[in-house]
Scaffold this active site. Sequence first.
Site, mmCIF file in Angstrom:
data_model
loop_
_atom_site.group_PDB
_atom_site.id
_atom_site.type_symbol
_atom_site.label_atom_id
_atom_site.label_comp_id
_atom_site.label_asym_id
_atom_site.label_seq_id
_atom_site.Cartn_x
_atom_site.Cartn_y
_atom_site.Cartn_z
ATOM 1 N N LYS A 112 21.250 30.937 -29.516
ATOM 2 C CA LYS A 112 20.803 31.629 -28.303
ATOM 3 C C LYS A 112 19.279 31.616 -28.227
ATOM 4 O O LYS A 112 18.592 31.259 -29.192
ATOM 5 C CB LYS A 112 21.312 33.063 -28.303
ATOM 6 C CG LYS A 112 20.766 33.932 -29.431
ATOM 7 C CD LYS A 112 21.332 35.333 -29.370
ATOM 8 C CE LYS A 112 20.770 36.197 -30.503
ATOM 9 N NZ LYS A 112 21.260 37.589 -30.451
ATOM 10 N N TYR A 152 -13.565 38.073 -23.545
ATOM 11 C CA TYR A 152 -13.541 39.112 -22.513
ATOM 12 C C TYR A 152 -13.981 40.454 -23.077
ATOM 13 O O TYR A 152 -13.538 40.877 -24.150
ATOM 14 C CB TYR A 152 -12.133 39.231 -21.920
ATOM 15 C CG TYR A 152 -11.764 38.102 -20.991
ATOM 16 C CD1 TYR A 152 -12.444 37.927 -19.784
ATOM 17 C CD2 TYR A 152 -10.757 37.204 -21.315
ATOM 18 C CE1 TYR A 152 -12.108 36.883 -18.931
ATOM 19 C CE2 TYR A 152 -10.409 36.163 -20.469
ATOM 20 C CZ TYR A 152 -11.096 36.002 -19.275
ATOM 21 O OH TYR A 152 -10.767 34.970 -18.430
#
Length: 817
Positions: A489, A712
């Site tokens: 999965k 940033y």
Amino acid sequence: MKNDGIGLKEIAKRINGRVEGPLTDEPIRHLILDSRKFQGRPNALFFALKGESHDGHFFLGELYQKGQRRFVVERMPEIPQPDATYILVEDALKALQQLAGSHRKQFNCPVLAITGSNGKTVLKEWAHQLIGPDRRMVRSPKSYNSQVGVPLSLWAMREDHELAVIEAGISRPGEMERLERMIRPTIGIMSNIGSAHQEHFAKIGDKVKSKMALFRRAECLIYCADHPLIRKRAQKSGVERLIDWSAQGQPAEVQLIDQKIRKGFTHLKVRSAGTEVVFRIPFTDQASVENAMHLFCLCREWGLSKQKIQRRMSALQAVDMRLELKAAREDALLINDSYNSDPESLRIALDFMGTHKKRRPSVLLLSDMVDQIEEDWVERVVALVEEKKIDLFIGVGPVLQRNADRFPDSSHFFSNTADLLGRWSEIHWSSKIILLKGARRFAFEQIRNRLEYKLHQTVLRIDLNALSENLQKLRMALRPEVRIMAVVKAFSYGAGSVEVASLLQFNKVDHLAVAYADEGLALRRSGVRLPIMVMNPDADSFPAMIENELEPEIYSFSVLQQFIDALKQTNYSGERRPVHIKLDTGMHRLGFVEEDVHALCSILQSESQLHVASVFSHLAASEDPSLKRETLIQIERFRAMSAQLSEAVPYPVCRHILNSAGIRNYPEAQFDMVRTGIGLHGSGEQSGRPVATLLTRISQIKMLRKGDGVGYGFSYSAPNDMRIATLSIGYADGFDRRLSNGVGQVYLNGHRAEVVGKVCMDLCMVDVTNIPCQEGDEVEVFGTNIRVEEVAERMDTIPYEVLTSISQRVKRIYVQE
């Protein structure tokens, strides 16, 4: 592997076997060890090898159905086939080695054997690049250096070969003696000694002694005198001609007196027999220097001129020991294998392509093979094209051009690589799987560049060998009758569901599990035929699941009724439909509780369209020793609840509760099947070989002054003058922002580099002040050197999240040695 052939009667004599069944005069040319790769090969002999986790005898019937008729076995099948020939032996592996050893004795050409902890394959391939132009050489394919790989390598020897180069690797005491009896080398190279496989040796000196056993009858041995344990053992070996070299001033025949790195080359000055020789290699790492020095000694011993050594050393090519499967243009898949060019390596690459072909048309793009007898290799290529059912053959080179009439009519031929590139539009590449295999002089990198995407510099490399090894390790921990359900999965934990599922199908797992029906449908479309359990089905998906034989997890009465209604609405009238009953034994997520079991049994007894394929539950804390009591309660509750269900239906019901951690910690609860997901990927408590390696590259390097801000918000300020590298990976790729400002690290050129500043969407910055590096260098985010468990710990999460967070824009590259 192929040679000119030996009759069955002679083979039986050589391996001390008893023949059961008809004897034919047809010579045996191929030895088969892996039933999965057999495709109706004529003149083949299958050896039914037994190991800790496999037994070739289980596949005799399957091979017979595929057309195989000759077998070496340790026990006869219960019902022998009347037209099959069996050679009965005590030990099939020993018989294989005896046959290879007797075959090797037929030839008098020099045999070079290479062993050591590292560098064996590179030494072998560089020996071919340096000496191959002057001598017709046979060498081990890829890394065939084991107890079964060496016999296959020796089987390829023929009368026209002037030199054989054989790798020899061991992992346990006593193995090298068996290899030596087969190889009987005349000359040897002992590369180095390290920690690989040390767990089976009491101390490193014991491993040196074991490896040196390979040379007990050799005439000449090459080694580095700077390794004291190797030097000591070599001097006691009894080998008449010892050729040693040193870079540290040890007394030695050859001295490396200077080395300098300039413009991507290492320039080496060597003194030998009073003469100085200067040459260069196009590599800057010390492992390459060591390999080059070993081979310099070999070249001088075999009389290569100084000019040839200098010219060929400077042209050495990197050795890529992996087959890589990549996405290509026009929805194609590309396998680039320019590692070597000979019929046996071609067969290996074609087997790899067959594993991943699915329903795509196959294309073999092949150049002329150099240093091979034309009639021999062309004949074998023609046979392989037919045997492997290649849909389109493309030949490049004058030899293939003049043999065009021997290939299928649909084939295309070009005089050289430039000719192909100039007529590119004549070939339809769309949606095909393409194997690119060319000798280096044909410069197939131009074709590769035309086919490949211009990839984002960050890639997730998936090691299919590691996945197979982890599966074998798991099997060894199970009782022989216990089945395996592999959970694929979430894009198979980021590794790619289709590719991983195809490999698991090839390795004969029993069942697959996915989270949603869409995942199972994608596997069906790709040609995966294993039973597939869907763990979170919904009513809307039931018609497609029924049509594609996907098996739902049933965890509630409502889901059960919805599936029964879907069967009626689709007018299903076939065999009973498999369902998997989920029991809640304490996790309190999904599943029937104890009070539901009686009513559930009644429904299952009354519904003739349903077949209970399995009953299972999920452990909440199998990895946590502090919660062992709670886990044992879950197991006992499951034992009782599943017993009620088993008694309610008139057929055996498969039961399973263990996940990857449970397999290790609660072996007594294996029941009939186990489930494994992340354990196959080398993560979690299983701690196998890492399957996924996340790699990126340096985009730019900058110098900062003390106080300069980074990223940033200037969240990082340079404490001193420093150097930083900007990497081509950010949180949009799966490199989490929680790794900002010193939390995360990456591995670069043998050093760890700390993240500085905030992780950006597409980029991040790391401190490389004291790390030698340049723009374009490869960087490991996680893999062998920084395991995914460490990354998860730094993020305060679990490896599942790290692996499944890798973005789909990060290209997956599948590699196999």
